[in-house]
Each structure stands twice: as C-alpha cells, then as structure tokens.
Design an enzyme around this catalytic site. Structure first.
Site, PDB file in Angstrom:
ATOM      1  N   SER B  38       0.804  -1.226   0.000  1.00 49.43           N
ATOM      2  CA  SER B  38       0.000   0.000   0.000  1.00 49.43           C
ATOM      3  C   SER B  38       0.835   1.274   0.000  1.00 49.43           C
ATOM      4  O   SER B  38       0.392   2.303  -0.493  1.00 49.43           O
ATOM      5  CB  SER B  38      -1.042   0.011   1.112  1.00 49.43           C
ATOM      6  OG  SER B  38      -0.648  -0.683   2.225  1.00 49.43           O
ATOM      7  N   GLU B  59       6.573  -0.546  14.135  1.00 48.31           N
ATOM      8  CA  GLU B  59       7.094   0.690  13.541  1.00 48.31           C
ATOM      9  C   GLU B  59       8.289   1.237  14.303  1.00 48.31           C
ATOM     10  O   GLU B  59       9.217   1.795  13.704  1.00 48.31           O
ATOM     11  CB  GLU B  59       5.991   1.751  13.471  1.00 48.31           C
ATOM     12  CG  GLU B  59       4.839   1.393  12.531  1.00 48.31           C
ATOM     13  CD  GLU B  59       3.815   0.437  13.153  1.00 48.31           C
ATOM     14  OE1 GLU B  59       3.913   0.165  14.369  1.00 48.31           O
ATOM     15  OE2 GLU B  59       2.938  -0.036  12.419  1.00 48.31           O
ATOM     16  N   ARG B 168      -3.069   8.573   0.179  1.00 44.74           N
ATOM     17  CA  ARG B 168      -3.536   7.283  -0.312  1.00 44.74           C
ATOM     18  C   ARG B 168      -4.409   7.452  -1.545  1.00 44.74           C
ATOM     19  O   ARG B 168      -4.334   6.671  -2.485  1.00 44.74           O
ATOM     20  CB  ARG B 168      -4.367   6.610   0.775  1.00 44.74           C
ATOM     21  CG  ARG B 168      -4.994   5.327   0.326  1.00 44.74           C
ATOM     22  CD  ARG B 168      -6.155   4.864   1.206  1.00 44.74           C
ATOM     23  NE  ARG B 168      -6.687   3.614   0.688  1.00 44.74           N
ATOM     24  CZ  ARG B 168      -7.564   3.519  -0.306  1.00 44.74           C
ATOM     25  NH1 ARG B 168      -8.024   4.606  -0.881  1.00 44.74           N
ATOM     26  NH2 ARG B 168      -7.975   2.344  -0.731  1.00 44.74           N
TER      27      ARG B 168
END
Lengths: 283, 315
Positions: B38, B59, B168
C-alpha cells in the site's frame, strides 16, 4: 600482548574512582548504573572489541551501542583511558559546551553549521528502549555487505520493560542476527524500586531462549568469566547472543550498592571521599 | 478550467521514484512495516528483495533499524502509514533519527483526511506540526503523484533526516513531467494581486479551482505551491505578502502547527499581513468518502473562496 586480568582489575579500581570523581565534579549523574558496568566495559574494550582509539572512525571497527545511556560516566572513563579523547574532558562531564553530555551524544549539533563528532560514541542514547533496534539495524547493514564487523549493545535490565526492546529482540531472533552480541547489565534495580517490585522482567533467560537467542549468564563483575563468555559468544553462529551479566548496582561503594537512592545523584564532598577511600582499599 | 492530467495517488511517487534511481544509489535500503504494497515500497522490494526489510507490525523497530542502517553507511527509506510512522514513533524520530543527525528518510503515506473510509484513527492531521518542530528535520508535502516522484528522487541527495507526506487517495495531477521542482523553493502557479493563497498537498489543486472561481468574480489571486514546509521559502512568502497584502493558507492538516502556522511565523517577524487559515479546525475526522470529508471539514475550493473574500475585507 593484551593486558592481564590483574592489570585489568587495577584499571577497574581506577575507573570506579574516576566515575565517582567526575560525577561529584558534575554535581549530577548516575553512579549506580555506571559502577555496575565497569568490568563489562573494561573486558569488552580491552580484550574483545576490534577497534582503534587512534582511528575512531575506522570502517572495520566493531560498534558499541550503549543503550543504557545513563551509564555513560563509565563509558567515558574507559574511552578516555584508551585515548579516544583527553582525560581532562572527563571533568567537563555535563558542563556547558562539553562533548561529554549527561547522556551520550554521537554528534553535537546544537549549531547545525558546526557539527562536532564525539570520538568513540557510536550512537546518541539516553531514552531507554532504543539501542537494541539501532544495533539490529547496524547488524543488518553489515550482513548486507558481507562484512565481519560485530555489534555489541549494552542494555539495562529496566529497559526490558519497554515494548520497543522486545520488538528488537523478536526481530533479531527471527532473522538469526549472529553478529549481534547484547550484554545485559542485570543489576536488578531501576530508578525507584527493585525491578521485581515494579513489573518484574524475569525469567530473562527463558524469555530470550523463546525468542531464539543464544543465552549466557555470568557474574558481571568477574573479568575472567566475562572474557571466557565473550570468547564463546563471538564464535557462536546462527543466533543473536545475549550475555546476562549479573551485577550489583553501585558496585564497589557499600552505601551505594543495591540502593535505589544512588540511581541518579552525585555524592557530596564527604561521601565522595568515603566512596573513593573504599574503592581504593578494596582494589 | 484548471488543467489536470488525470488522477493518481501521490504515494505512487514513492515506489516509482525509488525504482527510477535505485541503481544510482547502491546503499539504498527500504524498510517497511507490513504495508509495502500500500505504500508502493513493494515496487522496490520486488525488484531488490535483498535491499528490503519488512519488520512486521513494529514501527518503532523500523525506525530504530533505519537509524542503525544509516550509522553503518546505508541510505534507509522507511515507509508506512504516516499515522504509525511519525505518530507512534515521534520520540524515536526525535532521539534516534534527528538528534543523531542520521540520513534516515521517512515517507508517511495515507496522510490526511482523504484516507477516507478507514476513519479518524488512520487520518493523521498533525504530522506536519510534529515533524517540522524537530531540529535537523526537513518536511515536504508534494501536491500530486508526479511531483512526489521528483521529490522522492531529490530527497535522496539531502544530507540528514527528511519527512515526506503522501496521500492514499487518487487525487488530481496538476503538475507535469517537465515542471521543475526544487526542494525548499515554493512555486507561483498563478499570479494575482488581491490575495495570496499558499497551499500544499491536495489543497494546491483546490486552491487553483478557488482561484478560477474568484477570477469569475473579479478577484485576482496568486496561488503558491509551497511543497517544502521546512526549510521554508521565506522569500516567496514575503514577496506574496508584499504584493497581495493578505494571505490564505490551505492544508489538509490541523490549522494549528502546520503550513499556516509556518507561514505566519515568517510573516509575523518580517512583513505582517492579515492571514486566514483553511484546514482542519481542531477536530478529528471520521469515516467517509474523501470528497465527502473534504466538504464536511471545509477543505474544498468554495471554502477557500469564502476565506479569501473575508481576508480581503480585513486588509
């Protein structure tokens, strides 16, 4: 010829004395977690680390990541003795403009146009739980280039309460990063309490084993044991290695030993004298 | 009519940019956190699997690993959803990336309210503020996919930490392949003298539309694409203030601490003029289609138009 154990023990006495002196001079700092590190750092730097104090940015050097940054008075003391920087710098610890900050800094960049690199300090640390991930990144980088450099990271027991430490432990185990050697300074105290009185981290050995690490346990104040285990750990292949070094916080000064009050404060003149007298007599 | 060259997601600029120049940067390494497809980092990962590290859903470890890679001479590009990259890892970024003066490049995708249906948990609206406040950090918000690709390529040559904010959603492409982009330099897209509109990201397109609408009412605006928020292009901001005597800033971000604040910081000490802010007004977003959300949260061209009219009256 590497120095003998006897010579190293003498050095450890000298280092303990210096740690107390420079923390006294700075009027602040962390004596407890510095004194617990003395034999660990001495054995590592004098007998095992591939390094050259005259050439601190030598590409082939091993890396040391002091994840427990508050133990830096011990690291600074060893680095100064090895010649990374003049010993006079030690007495500027925590003072304005000093390269020896309260927690280690790799590059002083308060003025962006004038970056000042600190010889021997590979990573700026101080906030707990970050060093292991950084060491893992270094290990991956070396492996990508098929380089033999090893990465030693010195973690505190307390920072095993940080989730980020376990992210790194899990990753290193899965990826079998055998150029990583962690030395865990297990002095069993954190800032406010004994660790097992807050959120206990034991059993550490079983936890590391479950995460696919090779685990060693030693008396962290025995140079002989540390030397022998470091030799084994360096040779062992296929897994990351952790040396759980059982230590005493404040080691060498009776009133500091196992006493949370001495996590992060400087002695006054009288207690400094007392501490040094004891260190010298025991040494 | 505002000319657009189709619609694309600015995140596409990441994978395309890295692939374009990968051979020129042998020390390039990509770090992902279970989101490589993504973020488009996956494009690089497929071609160079040996230079890609997937840390899983971790992360903080991703950022720490990138710091370590950088300290041994690699050029790490870390990318995941911005919320988790710069939101969760702010302290690692401060302590390990910035304070260490490392060469870590942080690419946050899925930023802003246009991430849409996933809702407020994923719509970071605070990232510009929390990144630009960090010493040594550079902050860039490309206006579209074409500009994003150029910026991704150029930031590889910057010494030190960089944060790039990407979207996005497929959004209008307003720049073309031949447009020059210089990091740290804003660009006047349309000139005018009644009001200066300074924007970044998707709001550059909305500003161009607003400018057209205002032109039909006899109001002439200058539209500035200020993709680099840090280091900020003081010259173009001061010049715009001098010429137009009022400013409207537009960002898909909280009005506190972002582009608008950065512009105000420049003007208040150099050439103060009245300023209005288009942005999210101290709220969280919610689920919805990107366009529905932009409307509800007052990020559309008509919202810019009304702010321009009101700021002109205060000149």
């Amino acid at each position: 010829m590497p120095p003998s154990y006897e010579e190293l023990k003498k050095l450890c006495t000298q280092f303990r004395k210096t740690i107390i002196e420079i923390i006294y001079e700075a009027k602040s700092g962390h004596p407890g977690g510095s004194l617990s590190l003395v034999e660990i750092l001495t054995t590592l730097y004098y007998l095992h680390l591939n390094h050259d104090p005259k050439n601190p940015y030598w590409e082939e050097r091993d890396r040391v990541v002091l994840s427990k940054g508050h133990g830096c008075p011990a690291l600074y003391t060893v680095l100064a003795e090895l010649g990374y920087f003049p010993k006079e710098e030690l007495f500027k610890l925590r003072k304005l403009g000093s390269i020896l900050q309260g927690h280690p800094v790799r590059v002083l960049n308060s003025d962006n146009s004038n970056l000042r690199y600190v010889p021997g300090i590979e990573v700026s640390t101080g906030s707990l739980g970050y060093g292991l991930s950084i060491a893992v990144g270094m290990c991956i980088g070396f492996k990508m280039d098929n380089k033999p450099n090893k990465v030693y990271t010195i973690c505190s027991d307390g920072e095993h309460q940080e989730g980020s430490t376990w992210e790194a432990i899990m990753f290193a185990g899965v990826k079998k990063l055998d150029n990583l050697i962690e030395i865990l300074d297990y002095n069993k105290l954190q800032q406010e309490t004994k660790i097992d009185e807050s959120v206990d981290i034991s059993p550490l050995k079983e936890k590391y084993l479950a995460f696919n690490w090779q685990v060693y346990e030693v008396d962290g104040h025995s140079i002989e044991q540390l030397d022998s285990i470091l030799t084994q750990a360096k040779q062992f292949q296929g897994k990351p290695k952790v040396i759980i070094a059982h230590t005493v916080k404040g080691k060498g000064v009776s009133f500091m030993e196992n006493n949370v009050d001495w996590h992060g404060k400087a002695p006054d003149e009288k207690l400094k004298q007392l501490a040094i007298k004891e260190i010298v007599e025991k040494g | 009519m505002v000319t657009i060259y189709g619609t694309r997601a600015s995140r596409e600029g990441l994978g395309e940019g890295l692939l374009t120049v990968a051979e020129q940067y042998p020390n390039l390494v990509a770090v992902g956190a279970d989101t490589a497809d993504s973020t488009t980092l996956g494009l690089f990962a497929k071609k160079y699997p040996e230079k890609f590290i997937n840390v899983g859903i971790a992360e903080q470890n991703a950022v720490g690993i990138a710091v370590g890679l950088s300290l041994v001479g690699k050029l790490p590009v870390v990318s995941t959803y911005s919320m988790f990259l710069v939101g969760r890892c702010w302290e690692e970024i401060r302590q390990s990336v910035c304070y260490n003066y490392t060469n870590v490049k942080l690419i946050g995708t899925h930023a802003g309210i246009t991430v849409g249906l996933d809702g407020a948990s994923h719509q970071i609206l605070e990232d510009i503020a929390i990144m630009r406040v960090l010493p040594n950090m550079k902050v860039i918000v490309p206006s579209d996919a074409v500009e994003a690709k150029k910026i991704i390529i150029k930031m590889l040559d910057i010494d030190g930490p960089v944060y790039v904010r990407l979207s996005r959603e497929k959004l209008p492409v307003i720049t073309n392949e031949n447009d020059e982009v210089e990091i740290g330099k804003g660009k006047i897209l349309i000139d005018g003298d009644d009001c200066g509109i300074i924007s970044c990201g998707v709001m550059v397109y909305e500003s161009l539309v607003a400018c057209e609408m205002l032109k039909n009412e006899g109001i002439s605006c200058r539209v500035v694409n200020l993709h680099t928020i840090k280091p900020i292009d003081e010259e173009i901001i001061i010049d715009t203030a001098k010429k137009c005597k009022c400013i409207v800033t537009c960002e898909e971000h909280q009005v506190n601490g972002g582009l608008g604040s950065a512009v105000a910081e420049v003007l208040s000490r150099t050439y103060p003029v009245i300023q209005e802010f288009v942005g999210i007004e101290n709220k969280f977003g919610e689920s919805g289609l990107p366009d529905e959300l932009m409307r509800k949260y007052h990020l559309k061209a008509e919202n810019i138009v009304s702010k321009v009219k009101s700021v002109i009256k205060k000149k």
